[in-house]
Each structure stands twice: as C-alpha cells, then as structure tokens.
Design an enzyme around this catalytic site. Structure first.
Site, PDB file in Angstrom:
ATOM      1  N   CYS A  41     -72.162  33.182  18.661  1.00  0.00           N
ATOM      2  CA  CYS A  41     -72.055  33.676  20.017  1.00  0.00           C
ATOM      3  C   CYS A  41     -70.613  34.095  20.304  1.00  0.00           C
ATOM      4  O   CYS A  41     -69.671  33.450  19.860  1.00  0.00           O
ATOM      5  CB  CYS A  41     -72.468  32.668  21.082  1.00  0.00           C
ATOM      6  N   TRP A  71     -76.283  34.383  19.502  1.00  0.00           N
ATOM      7  CA  TRP A  71     -77.012  34.028  18.283  1.00  0.00           C
ATOM      8  C   TRP A  71     -77.868  32.828  18.669  1.00  0.00           C
ATOM      9  O   TRP A  71     -77.348  31.753  18.962  1.00  0.00           O
ATOM     10  CB  TRP A  71     -76.042  33.669  17.157  1.00  0.00           C
ATOM     11  N   ASN A 114     -70.856  29.165  24.307  1.00  0.00           N
ATOM     12  CA  ASN A 114     -71.002  29.141  22.849  1.00  0.00           C
ATOM     13  C   ASN A 114     -70.984  27.680  22.439  1.00  0.00           C
ATOM     14  O   ASN A 114     -70.071  26.952  22.824  1.00  0.00           O
ATOM     15  CB  ASN A 114     -69.840  29.904  22.205  1.00  0.00           C
ATOM     16  N   GLY A 115     -71.986  27.251  21.659  1.00  0.00           N
ATOM     17  CA  GLY A 115     -72.035  25.858  21.232  1.00  0.00           C
ATOM     18  C   GLY A 115     -73.417  25.289  21.473  1.00  0.00           C
ATOM     19  O   GLY A 115     -74.368  26.036  21.733  1.00  0.00           O
ATOM     20  N   GLU A 149     -72.792  33.808  -6.270  1.00  0.00           N
ATOM     21  CA  GLU A 149     -72.268  34.621  -5.164  1.00  0.00           C
ATOM     22  C   GLU A 149     -72.956  35.989  -5.145  1.00  0.00           C
ATOM     23  O   GLU A 149     -73.299  36.516  -4.080  1.00  0.00           O
ATOM     24  CB  GLU A 149     -70.732  34.747  -5.305  1.00  0.00           C
ATOM     25  N   LYS A 184     -75.113  37.443  -2.018  1.00  0.00           N
ATOM     26  CA  LYS A 184     -74.825  38.738  -1.379  1.00  0.00           C
ATOM     27  C   LYS A 184     -76.100  39.562  -1.298  1.00  0.00           C
ATOM     28  O   LYS A 184     -76.411  40.145  -0.265  1.00  0.00           O
ATOM     29  CB  LYS A 184     -73.784  39.548  -2.166  1.00  0.00           C
ATOM     30  N   GLU A 241     -78.695  38.088   1.201  1.00  0.00           N
ATOM     31  CA  GLU A 241     -78.195  38.085   2.573  1.00  0.00           C
ATOM     32  C   GLU A 241     -78.324  39.457   3.257  1.00  0.00           C
ATOM     33  O   GLU A 241     -78.700  39.541   4.413  1.00  0.00           O
ATOM     34  CB  GLU A 241     -76.720  37.669   2.491  1.00  0.00           C
ATOM     35  N   HIS A 273     -85.546  26.501 -19.460  1.00  0.00           N
ATOM     36  CA  HIS A 273     -86.010  25.237 -18.868  1.00  0.00           C
ATOM     37  C   HIS A 273     -86.852  25.483 -17.617  1.00  0.00           C
ATOM     38  O   HIS A 273     -87.066  24.577 -16.827  1.00  0.00           O
ATOM     39  CB  HIS A 273     -84.813  24.338 -18.552  1.00  0.00           C
TER      40      HIS A 273
HETATM   41  O1  M6R Z   1     -66.211  30.989   7.577  1.00  0.00           O
HETATM   42  P1  M6R Z   1     -66.731  30.214   6.422  1.00  0.00           P
HETATM   43  O2  M6R Z   1     -66.114  30.643   5.126  1.00  0.00           O
HETATM   44  O3  M6R Z   1     -66.624  28.731   6.613  1.00  0.00           O
HETATM   45  O4  M6R Z   1     -68.264  30.551   6.331  1.00  0.00           O
HETATM   46  C1  M6R Z   1     -69.087  29.908   5.411  1.00  0.00           C
HETATM   47  C2  M6R Z   1     -70.407  30.623   5.254  1.00  0.00           C
HETATM   48  O5  M6R Z   1     -71.096  30.634   6.478  1.00  0.00           O
HETATM   49  C3  M6R Z   1     -70.229  32.062   4.778  1.00  0.00           C
HETATM   50  O6  M6R Z   1     -69.503  32.123   3.595  1.00  0.00           O
HETATM   51  C4  M6R Z   1     -71.592  32.734   4.557  1.00  0.00           C
HETATM   52  O7  M6R Z   1     -72.251  32.121   3.496  1.00  0.00           O
HETATM   53  C5  M6R Z   1     -71.403  34.229   4.330  1.00  0.00           C
HETATM   54  N1  M6R Z   1     -72.194  34.961   5.261  1.00  0.00           N
HETATM   55  C6  M6R Z   1     -71.751  34.655   2.959  1.00  0.00           C
HETATM   56  O8  M6R Z   1     -71.564  36.008   2.764  1.00  0.00           O
END
Ligand code: M6R
Length: 609
Positions: free
Chosen positions: A2, A73, A98-99, A482, A486, A489, A505
């Site tokens: 948010c 959000w 926010n929170g 990673e 990506k 996501e 396995h």
């Molecule tokens: O701001 P941060 O690095 O703590 O965020 C951690 C994760 O939320 C962040 O890396 C998330 O996984 C990304 N959207 C990945 O691309």
C-alpha cells in the site's frame, strides 16, 4: 504494501497526490483513492490501478488544499471500490492506512455496538471510526488520533484529515514506513520519498511511534510518549527522473539494463588497489569481521537466494559456516544463537515485515552482531541493525527484483573475500584475482546483455508452455532458483528449480516435450556432471535451453538450444548468469501478455506478514 501520499498546501493538491500515487503504484495496485477536505470531505475511489483513478478525476474533478491518497494491496477484504481507501466516518474524518490492525475484530464489535456502521471488509475502517469517537470527546484531531493509537494493535502508517479542521493533516507510523516532505509553506507525507521528489528533496524519516501534525507552515512531530521532538532533515540526492521509465517499455527492462552502472556504483569506494577495503562495513568493522566464527543469513524471496549464493562463497572463500533461512520460518522457530555469529539480513527495500521481525527476534535470542545488506539507507532494517552494507542499485520499481539481486551478490562477494582475508584463510593472490574480476564486472555485464536478441528468440519456447524446470549445480543452483522465481512471478508459468543431481530422484518423471528445461551451465568444475544430468533430460525427449560458456562444447540440436554467453570468470559467474535468466523471464512475460512491472497479486515491498 500500500502506498500513502498526503499534502497540505496553498495550491490545489490533487495533482500532487495523483502524481505521488503513480510513483508509489509499485507498492500495491488493486484499488486506489483520494480525499480532500474543504467545507466538506470529498473522495473518489476506484477498483484497479491509479490510472483509473486519474480517469475518474478527469470526469469528476476534485479540488482541495489538504488531501490524502492511497494505492492498495488487499489484505482484509477483496480488491473493490468499497474496500478502497480513503475510508471515512460520518463524513467528518477520512483516513488512509498501510499495515494490518490485529485487534480489528474486537474493535469492530465494540464500535458497532456504539452505533458505527461499517461499509467495508477492511481492518482499516475501525481506525477511522475510533478516531471519530475520540473526536467527539476532544474536538481536536491530533489528540483524537493520539488517543486512538493507544487502542490499536498491529502495524500502521496513517494519514488523516478532518472536515472540521480543513487545513490540518495528521500522520502516524508504527511498523510501516512514512516520510515527511518539507516544502516552502507546504508539507507532504508519503510511504516512500520517491513519491514526493517532484515537489521536494528535503525529508524527515519518521521514527517508530511518531505522530506528526501538519499544516502549511508548520509540522510538529511527537514521539510515542506524546513528547514534541525534532528529527533530522535529510536532503535526497535522487532526481525525480530516477524513478521514471524513460525510453524503456517497462521498469523491469530498464532495471535489467541498469545493472552495469548499478554494479559500478556499488563497487565504488570499496576497492583499494588490488584489495578490498577491510573496513567494508564502516570504521572499526574489520575488528568485528576478524572475530566472527559463523554467519546466519535471513531474508525473503530473491534476497534469500542472494543469501544462498553467499553461503557458498562464505564457506569456500572464508571457511566460515553459514546458515541461510527464509525470514518467515526463522522468526517462528527456536534457532541457536551464539555471540560470535554474524546475523545478516538481506533486503532490497529494508521494509519486508518478516525480515524485520526476524531481526528483532534474533536480537532477543542473543545474536549480538547484526548486519543488514540493503538498498534503502533510511529503511527500518538499516536503522535496526548494528551495521549496514549498502547496495547502490538506485530505486528499483519493477516488482521483479533484478539489479537489487546482482548488487546484493556483489556486496556479499566483497564481504566473503574480506572475511577470508582478515581471518587468514584467503591468499592475497586470490584476493587480487577477485578484485580484477570485479573491476571487469560492469563491462562483463554489458556483454551479457548483448545476448538480448538471442534470449528473445529463445523465449518463444514458452509461448505455449505452462511449466518449466531450471537446473544448476553448486553456486549456480540458487541462480537457477532465482531464474525460476523470475519466470513464475511475471509470466505466471509454473517454474521450479532443482540441483541438477536431484533430477533422477523425482523430477525426471515430469520431463516430456511440454516441459522446457533451462540449464545454467558455466564452465566450472561441475560442468561435466551437469552435462550428464542434461543427457538424462535429452534421453527422455525433454527440450533443453542451455546457457553456457563458449568453451563448453555443447552443440545445439533439434531439442537443444545453446546460448553461448562468452567467457566468464568463475568467481563472478553467478552474477553474470543471472542476467540472461532475467531477460528470458521478461521476454516470456511479454509473449504471455502479462503485466510485467505489476504482476497480479504481488507488490514490491511486503510490509505485512
Ligand atoms: O525488499 P526485499 O528484498 O526484502 O523483498 C523480498 C522479496 O519480497 C522480493 O525479493 C520478492 O521475492 C521479489 N518480488 C522477487 O522478484
């Protein structure tokens, strides 16, 4: 999550609020709203992105000199106009939040019994009614807010306006970030300074428990005990256009291509000839690093994967045992602490709720030396840590983390090398090799990015695919993870990563023509092993996409596409091999037609648990 913006000015603040929201949209983008106070409170809210709010405001304009705005959000209640902020009470008080308010159910029940009618499913709405109730007694917005905060459990950043006090805005924070922007005869509030860069570069980062009473010519800050306090004023060096997309189609693409300069900026001032500055964390830190016997890393998402890569480096270069864990797990178990363990948190934003909570928990367990690796100097994480090692990636707006990850890897490599040298476990020659590789790193990244066209063609493989496997070995296994994160996501293709040796396995059962397998195959000591694993895939009709060095002698064939990325230094290869995987995810997402910078259900800074 948010985004909040607020302003008190002589001019109409609606355009400032809207522009601020647009710059904060990365924090959440399922609904948006804005309210101004004048003779009456007025508000506009929409389900969807800030652009829809802008359209609505074009049709039904608002004017006001005091206002608040929000991009959401969803946590409590679906994304909808009714649940969008600002929420209001009796047309007198309007609020953005926010929170998460943890005791919202009890408060809702008590306020309902007192006659308040709830119009949303949010936890937020209880706060605005609570303030309204206290306002009936105090007839003063500041004290009504201060009284209400005593009843709240949970985390909040709040901005509140009131019909009866149209020239005043009250803001408060606990557990969620909030920054006060100082203009000339005008004041602003926002979740992130970047929202306010077009109007000011002077900021005060509010501390835990702070409440600020803002008017045009005055902003008074009160601490958690209600005592009037002065806070330091910071001047940001960021230019307003640092958070603009420029010529790029998406922020993510811009940020991928910014990596050579982000890495160069992160390296700046950290090398001394053929050595790395031993006081890497600041004055006196060499003493600390000399004495540590183990490392515990805690982080989330991409930052967690950076931690996994670091565990290989810390153990191989510094011979220090390193344990890495996701923050949401660490914070709820009973880990063993020892005073000579360095506790490291890694975070782009420095706001991630689980990582922050894990840090606070670690302190109570007896981890006496805490270090945060972070991209935001004023963040809560940096402030809560004994030491900080900053990445200088610049603002990262795309939800998918790119340049933040590679700069995290860079500082973790610096740290591992320094610890190895200080503890006498790494030779001067090896340090020189690493420094030379690092000096070349920005240029090597540029070379990697030249693969863009080849990767774009490769991404066509995913046009009709729903699943993918990523493989790597050793330090490149977290890079494969990673790459998979990506892809899932931003393209919504289900992707998993495995250490290639694990295939037989279980995951080998998944291999068929519909399951592309992406392999990270640099020319290292594990390459021959990896090649055998890839044979296993090929023998079962799987489609292989291999990223490798030119020396690897892995020819392309009907079911094998090889992208040769050129010669890569072994030590920097985890950083370099990340780049084509980012491009692959980006191009696959374009083919799938998803919203690259603001993928569904996600937000950039995960400030709730
Ligand atoms: O701001 P941060 O690095 O703590 O965020 C951690 C994760 O939320 C962040 O890396 C998330 O996984 C990304 N959207 C990945 O691309």
């Amino acid at each position: 999550m948010c985004g909040i913006v607020g302003a008190v000015a002589e001019r109409n603040v609606v355009a400032i609020l809207l522009a601020g929201l647009q710059r904060l949209a990365y924090r959440g983008y399922d609904s948006a709203g804005l309210a101004v106070s004048g003779e009456a409170l007025e508000r506009r809210r929409v389900e969807g992105k800030v652009e829809r709010l802008a359209e609505l405001l074009a049709e039904r304009p608002l004017r006001g000199q005091t206002g608040i705005a929000h991009t959401r959000w969803a946590t409590h209640g679906v994304p909808s106009k009714n649940n969008a902020h600002p929420h209001w009470s009796e047309g007198d008080i309007a609020l953005v939040h926010n929170g998460i308010i943890e005791n919202h159910e009890a408060l809702r029940q008590s306020l309902s019994e007192q006659g308040y009618v709830f119009n949303s499913d949010t936890d937020t709405e209880v706060i605005v009614h609570l303030i309204h109730r206290y306002y009936q007694q105090t007839q003063d917005l500041l004290s009504a807010v201060q009284e209400s905060l005593k009843d709240l459990e949970g985390a909040y950043a709040l901005a509140i306006i009131c019909r009866q006090e149209p020239e005043r805005l009250i803001a408060a924070r606990r557990g969620s970030p909030l920054v006060l922007g100082l203009g000339i005869d005008e004041h602003f509030i926002a979740s992130d300074a970047s929202a306010l860069l077009p109007v000011t570069q002077r900021f005060i980062y509010l501390e835990e428990g702070d409440v600020v009473a803002m008017q045009r010519q005055q902003a008074d800050i009160y601490d958690a005990d209600g005592k009037r306090v002065e806070r330091e004023v910071h001047t940001s060096e960021l230019q307003a256009d640092a958070v603009e997309r420029g010529e790029y189609r998406h922020y993510m693409l811009k940020e991928i291509f910014e990596q050579p300069s982000a890495l160069a900026a992160t390296l700046e001032g950290r090398l001394q000839g053929q050595c790395i500055d031993p006081d890497l964390l600041g004055e006196g830190s060499a003493e600390l690093l000399k004495g540590i016997k183990a490392v515990q890393i805690v982080a989330c998402g991409t930052s967690y994967y950076a931690g996994l890569v670091a565990s290989y480096w810390l153990e191989s270069l510094a011979h220090i045992p390193c344990h890495v864990e996701v923050a949401s797990e660490f914070r709820y178990r009973e880990p063993l602490a020892s005073p000579d363990t360095l506790f490291i948190t890694i975070s782009q934003s420095g706001e991630t709720a689980d990582t922050l909570a894990a840090l606070e928990y670690a302190k109570t367990l007896g981890f006496d030396n805490t270090l945060s690796i972070c991209n935001v100097a004023e963040s809560a994480l940096v402030r809560a840590s004994d030491w900080a090692l900053m990445t200088h990636a610049g603002p990262e707006i795309g939800v998918a983390s790119t340049k933040a990850f590679t700069t995290q890897l860079l500082v973790l490599l610096l740290l591992s090398t320094v610890v190895g040298r200080l503890q006498g476990r790494l030779s001067a020659d090896k340090e020189t090799d690493i420094v030379q590789a690092l000096r070349k790193l920005p240029h090597d990244c540029e070379r990697m990015l030249e693969q863009h066209q080849a990767v774009t063609e490769l991404a066509q493989t995913f046009a009709d695919k729903q699943n993918a496997l990523f493989l790597g070995r050793g330090v490149h296994y977290p890079i494969a993870k990673e790459g998979a994160l990506k892809l899932k996501e931003i393209s919504y293709i289900h992707a998993e990563a495995y250490p290639a040796g694990e295939l037989k396995h279980g995951p080998l059962a998944l291999i068929d023509a519909d399951m592309p397998v992406v392999a990270v195959a640099p020319n290292d000591h594990l390459q021959e092993k990896l090649k055998s694993n890839l044979q296993e895939v090929q023998a079962r009709g799987g489609q292989l996409l291999i990223f490798t060095d030119h020396k690897a002698s892995m020819p392309s064939s009907d079911y094998v596409t090889v992208i040769e990325v050129g010669a890569v230094n072994n030590i920097s290869s985890p950083i370099l091999y990340t780049l084509p995987l980012q491009l692959l995810a980006y191009e696959a997402a374009l083919i799938k037609g998803t919203d690259v910078d603001q993928p569904r259900n996600l937000a950039k800074a995960v400030t709730v648990e």
